[in-house]
Design a protein around this motif. Structure first.
Motif, PDB file in Angstrom:
ATOM      1  N   PRO A   8       0.831  -1.210   0.000  1.00 34.66           N
ATOM      2  CA  PRO A   8       0.000   0.000   0.000  1.00 34.66           C
ATOM      3  C   PRO A   8       0.860   1.253   0.000  1.00 34.66           C
ATOM      4  N   SER A   9       0.302   2.346  -0.482  1.00 35.90           N
ATOM      5  CA  SER A   9       1.016   3.625  -0.474  1.00 35.90           C
ATOM      6  C   SER A   9       0.696   4.334   0.833  1.00 35.90           C
ATOM      7  N   LEU A  10       1.546   4.103   1.813  1.00 38.07           N
ATOM      8  CA  LEU A  10       1.314   4.683   3.128  1.00 38.07           C
ATOM      9  C   LEU A  10       1.600   6.180   3.133  1.00 38.07           C
ATOM     10  N   LYS A  11       0.852   6.911   3.947  1.00 33.58           N
ATOM     11  CA  LYS A  11       1.090   8.336   4.110  1.00 33.58           C
ATOM     12  C   LYS A  11       2.311   8.545   5.007  1.00 33.58           C
ATOM     13  N   PHE A  12       2.904   9.722   4.888  1.00 34.70           N
ATOM     14  CA  PHE A  12       4.103  10.038   5.659  1.00 34.70           C
ATOM     15  C   PHE A  12       3.880   9.828   7.148  1.00 34.70           C
ATOM     16  N   GLU A  13       2.752  10.322   7.665  1.00 28.24           N
ATOM     17  CA  GLU A  13       2.508  10.219   9.103  1.00 28.24           C
ATOM     18  C   GLU A  13       2.277   8.771   9.541  1.00 28.24           C
ATOM     19  N   GLU A  14       1.762   7.956   8.643  1.00 29.77           N
ATOM     20  CA  GLU A  14       1.557   6.541   8.960  1.00 29.77           C
ATOM     21  C   GLU A  14       2.902   5.819   9.079  1.00 29.77           C
ATOM     22  N   ILE A  15       3.793   6.120   8.152  1.00 29.96           N
ATOM     23  CA  ILE A  15       5.143   5.546   8.207  1.00 29.96           C
ATOM     24  C   ILE A  15       5.861   6.022   9.471  1.00 29.96           C
ATOM     25  N   ASP A  16       5.720   7.308   9.755  1.00 30.12           N
ATOM     26  CA  ASP A  16       6.380   7.894  10.917  1.00 30.12           C
ATOM     27  C   ASP A  16       5.912   7.236  12.205  1.00 30.12           C
ATOM     28  N   ASP A  17       4.621   6.973  12.311  1.00 34.01           N
ATOM     29  CA  ASP A  17       4.068   6.328  13.506  1.00 34.01           C
ATOM     30  C   ASP A  17       4.613   4.915  13.671  1.00 34.01           C
ATOM     31  N   LEU A  18       4.626   4.154  12.594  1.00 43.84           N
ATOM     32  CA  LEU A  18       5.106   2.775  12.660  1.00 43.84           C
ATOM     33  C   LEU A  18       6.576   2.720  13.070  1.00 43.84           C
ATOM     34  N   LEU A  19       7.377   3.597  12.494  1.00 37.89           N
ATOM     35  CA  LEU A  19       8.800   3.620  12.823  1.00 37.89           C
ATOM     36  C   LEU A  19       9.025   4.095  14.258  1.00 37.89           C
ATOM     37  N   TYR A  20       8.216   5.043  14.698  1.00 35.55           N
ATOM     38  CA  TYR A  20       8.354   5.545  16.070  1.00 35.55           C
ATOM     39  C   TYR A  20       8.017   4.458  17.083  1.00 35.55           C
ATOM     40  N   PHE A  21       6.895   3.781  16.874  1.00 37.44           N
ATOM     41  CA  PHE A  21       6.502   2.712  17.794  1.00 37.44           C
ATOM     42  C   PHE A  21       7.579   1.629  17.861  1.00 37.44           C
ATOM     43  N   LEU A  37      -4.151  -0.218   9.813  1.00 37.78           N
ATOM     44  CA  LEU A  37      -3.704   0.082   8.453  1.00 37.78           C
ATOM     45  C   LEU A  37      -3.987  -1.066   7.487  1.00 37.78           C
ATOM     46  N   SER A  38      -3.888  -2.286   7.966  1.00 35.76           N
ATOM     47  CA  SER A  38      -4.191  -3.423   7.090  1.00 35.76           C
ATOM     48  C   SER A  38      -5.677  -3.444   6.745  1.00 35.76           C
ATOM     49  N   GLN A  39      -6.507  -3.011   7.680  1.00 36.73           N
ATOM     50  CA  GLN A  39      -7.944  -2.916   7.402  1.00 36.73           C
ATOM     51  C   GLN A  39      -8.231  -1.754   6.456  1.00 36.73           C
ATOM     52  N   LYS A  40      -7.540  -0.640   6.682  1.00 39.11           N
ATOM     53  CA  LYS A  40      -7.739   0.547   5.842  1.00 39.11           C
ATOM     54  C   LYS A  40      -7.372   0.275   4.393  1.00 39.11           C
ATOM     55  N   TYR A  41      -6.237  -0.405   4.181  1.00 39.01           N
ATOM     56  CA  TYR A  41      -5.747  -0.643   2.825  1.00 39.01           C
ATOM     57  C   TYR A  41      -6.106  -2.024   2.279  1.00 39.01           C
ATOM     58  N   GLN A  42      -6.912  -2.758   3.052  1.00 42.80           N
ATOM     59  CA  GLN A  42      -7.357  -4.085   2.613  1.00 42.80           C
ATOM     60  C   GLN A  42      -6.188  -4.976   2.193  1.00 42.80           C
ATOM     61  N   CYS A  43      -5.254  -5.113   3.112  1.00 42.05           N
ATOM     62  CA  CYS A  43      -4.081  -5.949   2.858  1.00 42.05           C
ATOM     63  C   CYS A  43      -3.668  -6.619   4.161  1.00 42.05           C
ATOM     64  N   LYS A  44      -2.597  -7.355   4.120  1.00 40.35           N
ATOM     65  CA  LYS A  44      -2.097  -8.017   5.310  1.00 40.35           C
ATOM     66  C   LYS A  44      -1.094  -7.119   6.040  1.00 40.35           C
ATOM     67  N   PRO A  45      -0.905  -7.354   7.353  1.00 35.71           N
ATOM     68  CA  PRO A  45       0.101  -6.588   8.093  1.00 35.71           C
ATOM     69  C   PRO A  45       1.475  -6.678   7.446  1.00 35.71           C
ATOM     70  N   ARG A  46       1.775  -7.825   6.843  1.00 34.98           N
ATOM     71  CA  ARG A  46       3.056  -7.979   6.150  1.00 34.98           C
ATOM     72  C   ARG A  46       3.218  -6.933   5.056  1.00 34.98           C
ATOM     73  N   ASP A  47       2.150  -6.664   4.313  1.00 32.79           N
ATOM     74  CA  ASP A  47       2.214  -5.673   3.237  1.00 32.79           C
ATOM     75  C   ASP A  47       2.474  -4.278   3.793  1.00 32.79           C
ATOM     76  N   VAL A  48       1.847  -3.990   4.933  1.00 38.01           N
ATOM     77  CA  VAL A  48       2.031  -2.683   5.564  1.00 38.01           C
ATOM     78  C   VAL A  48       3.477  -2.518   6.013  1.00 38.01           C
ATOM     79  N   LEU A  49       4.020  -3.555   6.639  1.00 32.09           N
ATOM     80  CA  LEU A  49       5.407  -3.497   7.118  1.00 32.09           C
ATOM     81  C   LEU A  49       6.380  -3.308   5.963  1.00 32.09           C
TER      82      LEU A  49
END
Length: 213
Positions: A8-21, A37-49
């Protein structure tokens, strides 16, 4: 839910949150963000990571997790990344995720950072998951050399032993060069120029992995 064909094409703030956590070892918050995010983009957590890459540094969640030695957090990430599905980008091999060997802008993989900082438990987890110990960074250094440069003897010894086992395998698919194989067999962790210590011009900064202010 089927896995998306492209990250998925994550937004800057979404990437920032994941990296911060990840940097602050907040596993519960990270898991919640992954689920949302996986629910939002209809994908698996692996795809988000796999889509979570810092645009400036090229660092991923695995870079920060490995640099800081968060082995428990890494295990939870591996549960998502090692889905057992063939990865087309890796020639159809079941490698879990290309994040294991992802290079940042200085060519360092998560294994480079874990080795440099002496996090043996993380090094073991990464190798078991499929990380390639023969990848060199922009300075031409293996992870075991970065560990030696930082005087992390336990990690150096472990990687030398792991490398020796791989070199001895018949038909190994490792990417070790003849020079690397010779170094491992001789119990050395030299840089690309064969010297025990690299010159300053050849060093690559390992960067800071601590939480931002």
């Amino acid at each position: 839910m089927s896995s998306s064909s492209t990250p998925p094409s994550l937004k800057f703030e979404e990437i920032d949150d994941l990296l911060y956590f990840t940097r602050v070892n907040e596993g519960q918050d990270l898991q919640q963000a992954l689920t949302e995010l996986s629910q939002k983009y209809q994908c698996k957590p692996r795809d988000v990571l796999e889509a979570c890459v810092d645009s400036e540094t090229g660092n991923t969640v695995l870079h920060y997790c490995s640099a800081n030695g968060f082995d428990a957090l890494l295990q939870s990430l591996l549960a998502h990344l090692n889905s057992g599905e063939p990865n087309k980008a890796a020639g159809g091999k079941t490698v879990g995720s290309l994040l294991f060997n992802a290079k940042n802008q200085q060519g360092n993989t998560p294994l480079h950072w874990a080795a440099y900082n002496g996090h043996l438990a993380v090094v073991k987890l990464l190798l078991a998951a499929g990380a390639d110990m023969w990848i060199k960074n922009a300075a031409g250094h293996l992870a075991m050399f970065e560990a030696e440069r930082a005087d992390k003897s336990e990690v150096v010894q472990y990687l030398l032993e792991a490398g020796g086992r791989e070199v001895e395998k018949t038909g190994t698919e490792g990417q070790a060069s003849a020079e690397d194989e010779a170094d491992v067999q001789n119990g050395e962790a030299s840089g690309s120029n064969g010297s025990a210590v690299a010159g300053a011009s050849e060093d690559v900064s390992m960067g800071e992995a601590e939480p931002s202010e």
